[in-house]
Design a protein around this motif. Structure first.
Motif, PDB file in Angstrom:
ATOM      1  N   ALA A 213      44.512 -12.165  76.351  1.00  0.00           N
ATOM      2  CA  ALA A 213      45.765 -11.794  76.526  1.00  0.00           C
ATOM      3  C   ALA A 213      47.088 -12.493  76.983  1.00  0.00           C
ATOM      4  CB  ALA A 213      45.591 -10.384  77.420  1.00  0.00           C
ATOM      5  N   THR A 217      50.265 -13.585  74.880  1.00  0.00           N
ATOM      6  CA  THR A 217      51.534 -13.332  75.528  1.00  0.00           C
ATOM      7  C   THR A 217      52.152 -14.648  75.604  1.00  0.00           C
ATOM      8  OG1 THR A 217      50.701 -11.582  76.503  1.00  0.00           O
ATOM      9  CG2 THR A 217      52.747 -12.176  77.323  1.00  0.00           C
ATOM     10  N   ALA A 258      47.117  -8.627  71.672  1.00  0.00           N
ATOM     11  CA  ALA A 258      47.302  -9.043  73.003  1.00  0.00           C
ATOM     12  C   ALA A 258      46.992  -7.727  74.164  1.00  0.00           C
ATOM     13  CB  ALA A 258      48.505  -9.556  73.682  1.00  0.00           C
ATOM     14  N   VAL A 287      50.372  -8.502  79.734  1.00  0.00           N
ATOM     15  CA  VAL A 287      51.119  -8.201  78.346  1.00  0.00           C
ATOM     16  C   VAL A 287      52.504  -7.816  78.364  1.00  0.00           C
ATOM     17  CG1 VAL A 287      48.840  -8.050  77.025  1.00  0.00           C
ATOM     18  CG2 VAL A 287      49.988  -6.007  78.267  1.00  0.00           C
TER      19      VAL A 287
END
Length: 291
Positions: A213, A217, A258, A287
C-alpha cells in the motif's frame, strides 16, 4: 501504547547519541552520516518497531537501539538510492542529496557506515540481553534488509529499467524494496517483546500488505503529488522508465489496489490478541498521505 509523535520523539532524541556511542568516527564521515540521518522524515520504521514492542508488552527502552538501527538502515538505503548510478536524485526531504553535498565517494561511505553502525548497535544491545531475543531481532532486521530482501528488490528495480511493466515483477520489486523494510520493524518489535511465531507471522503479513500500500501510494505521488510537500522532484519514475504500479494499473487502478492492500494489513493486525488501534490507523493513513 503511545501516540505516533511520542515514539518519534524517542527516536529523534536517540539517533545522534546512539551513533556517537560507537566511538570516534572520522569528522567528515560523521558529518555526512548525520546529514542524512538527521534530515527529518516520518521515522516510520523505527516508530513501528517501538510500537510493536509496546503493543505486545515489551520494554521500549530495550528496543530503542534496534529502532535506531532500523532508521540507520533505511537512511543508508536512501543515500545509495539517490546516487547517480542508481536513481540520480538531486533532492531528498527538501535538501540536496548526500552526494551533492559531500561527493559520491563520501556518500557511498556514509551509507556503508550507517549500515555497519546499525549492525554494531544491535549486536551490542543483543549481548547485553539475558536471552536470545536481541539476536532474533537482529537476524530479522538484517535478513529483511539483505540480499534476499531489500537489496534484492533494489537490484530488480535497477535491472528492469526500460522494460514493459509486468505484474509479477512489479510485485517482486515492491514486496522486497519497500515491504521488507516494513515487515522487519513490526516482526522485530514483537520478537523483542517475546511474542510467539504466530504473532510474528501476523506482524509480517501486516508489514507486507502495508508495504505494498505504501509503495503504491508512493507511485501515485510521483505522478500526482506536490513537489513542495514531497521534498523531491516528481515524474522521476516515468523519466527512468521505472517498473511502477501506476505504469501497470494507471492512477485509478493504483488507488483502488492501495486501499485494498491497506485493508488486508488491517485484517492481519486484527488477528493479534492485543489492542492494535495504532496499527489500524497507520494503515489507513498510509493511503491518504500527501508526502
Amino acid at each position: 501504547m503511545k501516540a505516533y509523535d511520542e515514539y518519534r520523539r524517542m527516536i529523534e532524541q536517540s539517533l545522534a547519541p546512539m551513533l556517537e556511542s560507537l566511538g570516534e568516527i572520522p569528522e567528515k564521515l560523521l558529518e555526512a552520516m548525520r546529514y542524512s540521518l538527521e534530515a527529518g522524515g516520518k521515522r516510520l520504521r523505527p516508530v513501528m518497531l517501538l510500537a510493536a514492542c509496546d503493543m505486545a508488552g515489551g520494554d521500549t527502552g530495550t528496543a530503542l537501539p534496534f529502532a535506531c538501527a532500523m532508521e540507520m538502515i533505511h537512511t543508508y538505503s536512501l543515500i545509495h538510492d539517490d546516487l547517480p548510478a542508481m536513481d540520480n536524485d538531486d533532492f531528498r526531504r527538501g535538501k540536496p542529496t548526500n552526494h551533492k553535498v559531500f561527493g559520491e565517494g563520501i556518500a557511498v561511505l556514509a551509507g556503508d557506515g550507517l549500515l555497519n553502525a546499525a549492525a554494531e548497535l544491535m549486536a551490542g544491545a543483543a549481548l547485553r540481553m539475558a536471552d536470545s531475543r536481541g539476536i532474533r531481532a537482529m537476524e530479522i532486521i538484517m535478513r529483511h534488509a539483505g540480499v534476499t530482501g531489500m537489496i534484492a528488490g533494489q537490484a530488480a528495480d535497477l535491472l528492469s529499467e526500460g522494460e514493459p511493466p509486468r505484474e509479477d515483477l512489479v510485485i517482486y520489486i515492491h514486496s522486497h524494496k519497500t515491504a521488507d523494510l516494513l515487515e522487519a520493524p513490526i516482526e522485530a518489535g514483537l520478537a523483542l517483546a517475546g511474542a510467539d511465531e504466530q504473532a510474528c507471522r501476523l506482524g509480517r503479513e501486516y508489514g507486507y500488505h502495508l508495504g505494498l500500500a505504501f509503495q503504491m501510494t508512493d507511485d501515485l505521488l510521483d505522478v500526482t503529488g506536490d513537489e513542495a510537500l514531497l521534498g523531491k522532484k516528481t515524474g522521476a519514475d516515468a523519466e527512468l522508465n521505472k517498473m511502477t504500479w501506476v505504469a501497470l494499473r494507471g492512477v485509478a487502478g493504483t488507488k483502488k489496489d492501495a486501499a485494498e492492500q491497506a485493508e488486508l494489513a488491517i485484517g492481519a493486525i486484527n488477528r493479534l490478541p492485543w489492542e492494535h488501534g495504532f496499527f489500524t490507523e497507520l494503515a489507513r493513513g498510509t493511503v491518504s498521505r500527501k508526502q
